[in-house]
Motif scaffolding. Sequence first.
Motif, PDB file in Angstrom:
ATOM      1  N   LYS A   1      51.422 -40.626   4.266  1.00 50.49           N
ATOM      2  CA  LYS A   1      52.619 -40.089   4.927  1.00 50.49           C
ATOM      3  C   LYS A   1      53.246 -41.149   5.820  1.00 50.49           C
ATOM      4  N   ALA A   2      52.409 -41.857   6.584  1.00 49.33           N
ATOM      5  CA  ALA A   2      52.919 -42.930   7.433  1.00 49.33           C
ATOM      6  C   ALA A   2      53.426 -44.091   6.581  1.00 49.33           C
ATOM      7  N   LEU A   3      52.764 -44.355   5.467  1.00 51.03           N
ATOM      8  CA  LEU A   3      53.189 -45.424   4.562  1.00 51.03           C
ATOM      9  C   LEU A   3      54.602 -45.164   4.039  1.00 51.03           C
ATOM     10  N   ALA A   4      54.890 -43.920   3.695  1.00 53.87           N
ATOM     11  CA  ALA A   4      56.205 -43.569   3.156  1.00 53.87           C
ATOM     12  C   ALA A   4      57.321 -43.765   4.191  1.00 53.87           C
ATOM     13  N   LEU A   5      56.986 -43.686   5.478  1.00 52.71           N
ATOM     14  CA  LEU A   5      57.981 -43.823   6.545  1.00 52.71           C
ATOM     15  C   LEU A   5      58.071 -45.235   7.115  1.00 52.71           C
ATOM     16  N   SER A   6      57.186 -46.117   6.701  1.00 54.57           N
ATOM     17  CA  SER A   6      57.054 -47.414   7.343  1.00 54.57           C
ATOM     18  C   SER A   6      58.087 -48.440   6.883  1.00 54.57           C
ATOM     19  N   CYS A   7      58.370 -49.389   7.786  1.00 54.28           N
ATOM     20  CA  CYS A   7      59.207 -50.545   7.477  1.00 54.28           C
ATOM     21  C   CYS A   7      58.337 -51.727   7.070  1.00 54.28           C
ATOM     22  N   LYS A   8      57.173 -51.833   7.695  1.00 59.66           N
ATOM     23  CA  LYS A   8      56.215 -52.895   7.404  1.00 59.66           C
ATOM     24  C   LYS A   8      54.814 -52.298   7.408  1.00 59.66           C
ATOM     25  N   VAL A   9      53.949 -52.933   6.623  1.00 62.81           N
ATOM     26  CA  VAL A   9      52.558 -52.499   6.541  1.00 62.81           C
ATOM     27  C   VAL A   9      51.666 -53.717   6.672  1.00 62.81           C
ATOM     28  N   SER A  10      50.673 -53.620   7.530  1.00 62.29           N
ATOM     29  CA  SER A  10      49.664 -54.662   7.649  1.00 62.29           C
ATOM     30  C   SER A  10      48.368 -54.109   7.077  1.00 62.29           C
ATOM     31  N   VAL A  11      47.784 -54.856   6.142  1.00 61.80           N
ATOM     32  CA  VAL A  11      46.526 -54.456   5.504  1.00 61.80           C
ATOM     33  C   VAL A  11      45.485 -55.500   5.866  1.00 61.80           C
ATOM     34  N   ARG A  12      44.404 -55.068   6.508  1.00 61.71           N
ATOM     35  CA  ARG A  12      43.351 -56.001   6.918  1.00 61.71           C
ATOM     36  C   ARG A  12      41.991 -55.418   6.571  1.00 61.71           C
ATOM     37  N   THR A  13      41.060 -56.306   6.315  1.00 60.49           N
ATOM     38  CA  THR A  13      39.661 -55.892   6.185  1.00 60.49           C
ATOM     39  C   THR A  13      38.812 -56.839   7.018  1.00 60.49           C
ATOM     40  N   ASP A  14      37.682 -56.328   7.483  1.00 59.32           N
ATOM     41  CA  ASP A  14      36.755 -57.218   8.176  1.00 59.32           C
ATOM     42  C   ASP A  14      35.631 -57.595   7.214  1.00 59.32           C
ATOM     43  N   SER A  15      34.659 -58.339   7.696  1.00 60.17           N
ATOM     44  CA  SER A  15      33.586 -58.832   6.828  1.00 60.17           C
ATOM     45  C   SER A  15      32.719 -57.709   6.267  1.00 60.17           C
ATOM     46  N   ARG A  16      32.731 -56.543   6.900  1.00 59.86           N
ATOM     47  CA  ARG A  16      31.947 -55.393   6.412  1.00 59.86           C
ATOM     48  C   ARG A  16      32.745 -54.531   5.446  1.00 59.86           C
ATOM     49  N   GLY A  17      34.039 -54.840   5.272  1.00 58.85           N
ATOM     50  CA  GLY A  17      34.869 -54.072   4.359  1.00 58.85           C
ATOM     51  C   GLY A  17      35.647 -52.950   5.013  1.00 58.85           C
ATOM     52  N   PHE A  18      35.574 -52.823   6.343  1.00 59.67           N
ATOM     53  CA  PHE A  18      36.357 -51.790   7.007  1.00 59.67           C
ATOM     54  C   PHE A  18      37.833 -52.118   6.856  1.00 59.67           C
ATOM     55  N   LEU A  19      38.581 -51.129   6.409  1.00 54.77           N
ATOM     56  CA  LEU A  19      40.001 -51.287   6.111  1.00 54.77           C
ATOM     57  C   LEU A  19      40.823 -50.841   7.308  1.00 54.77           C
ATOM     58  N   SER A  20      41.780 -51.672   7.683  1.00 52.47           N
ATOM     59  CA  SER A  20      42.717 -51.335   8.745  1.00 52.47           C
ATOM     60  C   SER A  20      44.115 -51.359   8.152  1.00 52.47           C
ATOM     61  N   LEU A  21      44.808 -50.243   8.239  1.00 48.58           N
ATOM     62  CA  LEU A  21      46.190 -50.131   7.790  1.00 48.58           C
ATOM     63  C   LEU A  21      47.040 -49.889   9.029  1.00 48.58           C
ATOM     64  N   GLN A  22      47.985 -50.761   9.281  1.00 46.86           N
ATOM     65  CA  GLN A  22      48.869 -50.605  10.428  1.00 46.86           C
ATOM     66  C   GLN A  22      50.295 -50.493   9.905  1.00 46.86           C
ATOM     67  N   TYR A  23      50.959 -49.403  10.276  1.00 49.37           N
ATOM     68  CA  TYR A  23      52.308 -49.120   9.805  1.00 49.37           C
ATOM     69  C   TYR A  23      53.298 -49.262  10.954  1.00 49.37           C
ATOM     70  N   LEU A  24      54.383 -49.999  10.714  1.00 49.01           N
ATOM     71  CA  LEU A  24      55.470 -50.085  11.674  1.00 49.01           C
ATOM     72  C   LEU A  24      56.519 -49.071  11.228  1.00 49.01           C
ATOM     73  N   VAL A  25      56.799 -48.126  12.108  1.00 53.08           N
ATOM     74  CA  VAL A  25      57.731 -47.036  11.796  1.00 53.08           C
ATOM     75  C   VAL A  25      58.834 -47.022  12.854  1.00 53.08           C
ATOM     76  N   ARG A  26      60.069 -46.945  12.406  1.00 47.69           N
ATOM     77  CA  ARG A  26      61.205 -46.801  13.333  1.00 47.69           C
ATOM     78  C   ARG A  26      61.617 -45.334  13.341  1.00 47.69           C
ATOM     79  N   ASN A  27      61.732 -44.775  14.555  1.00 54.50           N
ATOM     80  CA  ASN A  27      62.179 -43.384  14.626  1.00 54.50           C
ATOM     81  C   ASN A  27      63.697 -43.318  14.567  1.00 54.50           C
ATOM     82  N   ASP A  28      64.254 -42.132  14.655  1.00 53.99           N
ATOM     83  CA  ASP A  28      65.701 -41.947  14.520  1.00 53.99           C
ATOM     84  C   ASP A  28      66.501 -42.665  15.605  1.00 53.99           C
TER      85      ASP A  28
END
Length: 133
Positions: A86-113
């Motif tokens: 849902k946040a992905l569909a609203l985002s302007c930019k997406v940051s995808v990161r993983t650490d050495s253990r494989g933990f996934l971090s998704l950071q979405y930049l969203v602009r409101n109205d």
Amino acid sequence: MPLSTQSQGDAEQYVLVASLDNARNLSNILKITMSPSQPYFRLSTFGNSGNAHYDYPKDSDMMELFRCTKTQTNRYKMSLLKPSTKALALSCKVSVRTDSRGFLSLQYLVRNDDGQICFVEYFCCPDEEVEEQ
């Protein structure tokens, strides 16, 4: 630590959303591969309906920044990733990161109205470790 950032333009706005939606329909597991060599950033699913691979080159218009020092492959349950779409569909930019253990971090930049910038972060642990071949 592999890092990939996606910048979504008007024409490409829903490419990653569509890829994840198609992957969800094919399988319960999403495999993410990040590598300093080709295929660089790959989303893969495997299921009874067949296999699907979505490759994103590091010099793609969708990639604003790609940094990866070693190949890493991890699997994630689609049921755990689904709330983040849902946040992905609203985002302007997406940051995808993983650490050495494989933990996934998704950071979405969203602009409101009002034009204000908000960040939505989503974390997911890997389903299982996958050995490099």
